[in-house]
Design a protein around this motif. Sequence first.
Motif, PDB file in Angstrom:
ATOM      1  N   THR A 150      -2.180   3.071   6.826  1.00 42.49           N
ATOM      2  CA  THR A 150      -0.555   2.656   6.503  1.00 42.49           C
ATOM      3  C   THR A 150       0.706   3.807   6.597  1.00 42.49           C
ATOM      4  O   THR A 150       0.129   4.675   5.488  1.00 42.49           O
ATOM      5  CB  THR A 150      -0.400   1.434   6.243  1.00 42.49           C
ATOM      6  OG1 THR A 150      -0.291   2.071   4.397  1.00 42.49           O
ATOM      7  CG2 THR A 150      -1.061   0.283   6.056  1.00 42.49           C
TER       8      THR A 150
ATOM      9  N   ASP B 264       5.350   0.340   6.842  1.00 42.74           N
ATOM     10  CA  ASP B 264       5.150   0.227   8.183  1.00 42.74           C
ATOM     11  C   ASP B 264       5.950  -0.954   9.109  1.00 42.74           C
ATOM     12  O   ASP B 264       5.044  -0.413  10.467  1.00 42.74           O
ATOM     13  CB  ASP B 264       3.405   0.730   8.148  1.00 42.74           C
ATOM     14  CG  ASP B 264       2.640  -0.777   8.184  1.00 42.74           C
ATOM     15  OD1 ASP B 264       3.304  -1.488   7.274  1.00 42.74           O
ATOM     16  OD2 ASP B 264       1.134  -0.484   8.101  1.00 42.74           O
ATOM     17  N   THR B 265       6.071  -2.219   8.963  1.00 39.90           N
ATOM     18  CA  THR B 265       6.631  -2.832   9.658  1.00 39.90           C
ATOM     19  C   THR B 265       8.187  -2.742   9.524  1.00 39.90           C
ATOM     20  O   THR B 265       8.633  -4.223  10.043  1.00 39.90           O
ATOM     21  CB  THR B 265       6.465  -4.226   9.530  1.00 39.90           C
ATOM     22  OG1 THR B 265       6.141  -4.317   7.954  1.00 39.90           O
ATOM     23  CG2 THR B 265       4.373  -4.704   9.308  1.00 39.90           C
TER      24      THR B 265
ATOM     25  N   THR C 295      10.111  -3.134   6.948  1.00 37.91           N
ATOM     26  CA  THR C 295      10.266  -3.580   5.940  1.00 37.91           C
ATOM     27  C   THR C 295      11.340  -3.652   5.199  1.00 37.91           C
ATOM     28  O   THR C 295      10.399  -2.247   4.554  1.00 37.91           O
ATOM     29  CB  THR C 295       9.524  -5.160   5.679  1.00 37.91           C
ATOM     30  OG1 THR C 295       9.257  -5.992   6.979  1.00 37.91           O
ATOM     31  CG2 THR C 295       9.973  -5.946   4.722  1.00 37.91           C
TER      32      THR C 295
END
Length: 913
Positions: free
Chosen positions: A346, A403-404, A406
């Motif tokens: 990640t 990594d999203t 957020t």
Amino acid sequence: MKKLLLLTCLILSSLTYSQSKTFELQGNIKSGEDNEFLESATVHTERLKDSSIVAYTITNSKGYFNVGGKTADAKIKIVVSYLGYKPYSKIVSVKNQNIGTIILEPANVLDAVVIRSSAPITIKKDTVEFNVKSFKTKKDANVEDLLKKLPGVEVDDEGNITINGKSVNKILVNGKPFFGNDPTITTRNLTKDIIEKIQISDTKTKAQAFAGEDSDGENKTINLTIKKENNKGYFGKVAAGKGTDGRYEYAGMATRFKQSERIGLLAGGNNVNSPGFSFGNQRLQFGGNNRSFGGGQGIVTSNNYGVNYINAFGNIFELSSDYFYKNSDSDNKTTSDRETFLSDGTSFIRKSNNTSFNESDSHDASVDFEIEIDSTFRIDIETDFNADINKNTFMSNSESFNDTNTLTNDSNSNSVADSNIKKIDNEINLTKLFGDNGAFLKVELTVNVKKTETEDLVKSETNVYGTNPDQIIRDQFSDGITDIVKTGSEVVYRFPLVSKLLFFDVAYEYSNTKTKRKRSTFNFDQNTSDYTNFSNLLSTDFEYLNNVKKPSAKLEFRNDKWSTSAKVSYVNRTLENKDFLRPETNLTRDFNNLEYGVNLRYRKDRTSSYRLRYNFRNGIPSLSQLQPFRDESNPLNIVTGNPELAPTKTHSLRFGISNFNWKERTGFWAFGNLSLTNDRVVANTIIDTNTLIRETSYANVDGFYNMQAGGSYSVTKKWEDFGSLKTEFRVFGNHSKNVNFNNGVQYSSKATSISPRLGFDFMWDDILQIRPSYSISVNKNTYDIEQFSDKNFTSHDVLISTATFLPKKLEWRNDVKFNYNPNIADGFQKSAWFWNTTLRYSILKDKGALGIKVYDILNQNTNARRVATEDYIQDSSSTVLKQYAMLTFTWKFNSLGSSGKKFEPSQRHRYRG
């Protein structure tokens, strides 16, 4: 019409050159005193009509010379010179011929008074001396212009000087410093017409030179000798400029010579990011790049003032002193995006914006005393004082995303930090010589005292999101004081085992450093409306001792060709830390290690030399790395030391070679470095993937190595009555292995880079100069962890500098740079042109000049850049100086003389045959 005139000149020059004839003269030089061959005698040829130099060389170890060139003349004069001997001259025809053996007769005392060699180069033991008159430059050339003409000497655009790959770290005038340790103030202000000789030698301390010791050969010293009659009078220059967008600069310098006494004054200021007295990007003015005059990044406004005083009192006592005052303000804004990769595959992104404003005032003073009691006893005393007052206002805000994409945390902070630093360094060296076999005793005593007082006001808010949200708000005031006292001594005694050839040195070194640091942090108390709530967590109060005892022994052999030494030391080091707030973190560590090294130098002749050096050294961890204190001053990056760290062990090997062919005007130098390190101290950081808070400690790792190599080859071609072309090819390479941690996973990375550069310097007499160059940098990074992808980066740089000197009083200079970074991220500028231009017209009988310069004509200045390491890639940009135009005026004055005679005898090197 101008184009027609230029074309005509080129045709005539070509016709003249095509009619030139080549010649080669060979022979040997012997002493008429004892029939010995003379090594390093200077042989040169000159034209009969104006005595200008055609070609020159020096004799080898067997007295042999081979000098050749090209000239349109039918006859030339060959001149042979050697210190302590009468010069020899003869008119010869321009053709290939063997002159045979030339006998030089010794000069008596009366001859020594009147002999003044016209040789362009003279070898004086370990010093190479250049005759300034033998090197053609433009009429108002300064020392920097002259140095660029000397064989083996390179001067970059910042004024940094290298000689056969060795950096010049000291420039002297008549053996004394000129306005401190900044070489550009000297090279850009002294004019060629007051200099008689330029002497180049290996850098030595005063005590080393007095005791006859060898140097490490890693740096060079340039000494400029002022003509004898020029030691009385004064010279200097003043300049001022006013530009668009409120840009300005001013500078002034004046120096008075009166025999051994020298007094100098300096003043300068600007808001165009020019450090010291460099006076913008003109590169022709006051220099000053290597003295730190405050600053920081962004837009810098600075003012600088200095005074220098040097004098000799009789034959025993000499004084050198200077004082500098500097103040500066810097304003900067920085934006950065960093993507950090984790060992689980990640990554997270941190975006930050910072604004800073720094104000600084600084005082620097130094006083050096040289006392030579007699020919066997010398005392050197050096005292340096520095005082810095700084105020930094800093504002920052940042956001971190997983990594999203957020948001996981954000932070903003405002701080005002004041510091007051006072430092005084004292050093006394005593050197006593015994007999004439090389025996000596050296004693060095040092006392260094530094006191730092700080005040910080910090207001910050940190928000952590996710499953365990948290908010950390800080409103704190801190004051601190740090006292560092270091005392040391070193005693060295040299035993000559074989007179002037083989020596045995025994030495003992002792140093004791005591650091007291107290920092008290107070939280804002709503009840008292003041900073009264003491924070034990963020405060420190400790005493740190670093005690070193180091006996050593060295064996050294030295003759005309070889210099070799082997040294071994036993290092006993004790570290002790007493923490008065957290006694449980007290520590005492003892380190006992051997250190050793071998140094070898072979000088085949005066044109080539070889060096090989091996060392084994130990490096101790810093206090912050050792102390098991949990530092939470940054809530997003918490650091804890490791008291079990071992010392770093490094083996290093260095090789160097240099060669200059005086006949062909070709120079070559190369070097290679290899270092192997075990127990290297590296950061071990664990990142919480939910909050992205970093917990850092330290660990020892093995397996680090670094290999470097580089070299340069240059050749100069000269055309009689036309000009010259210098071509240089340089290449540097690096390969290294690093061992690090990423979220607790140990991994290794290898980085390889190569940077070749090709450059030309074409000079057409006093008409035109063109200096183009091209360089490319290729980088490759590989990793032994699957989650990290290999990275390749390439960048290109093209530089073109031009100068034209037509019509006679007009000078037009251009500096154009093109940079191309194809691997930089989208959204950032991949390429940029940067173009500065200057027009300068001489007035007042060449004593003054009016000028106009335009900075960043194309308005493309940017410092957006990408940095890539083993675990992150960062793109950033910050405030830069934008386009402006400026009108300037310069006036110089000089009451010094214009000619002089000087003779300096020296030892000679011979070969019996």
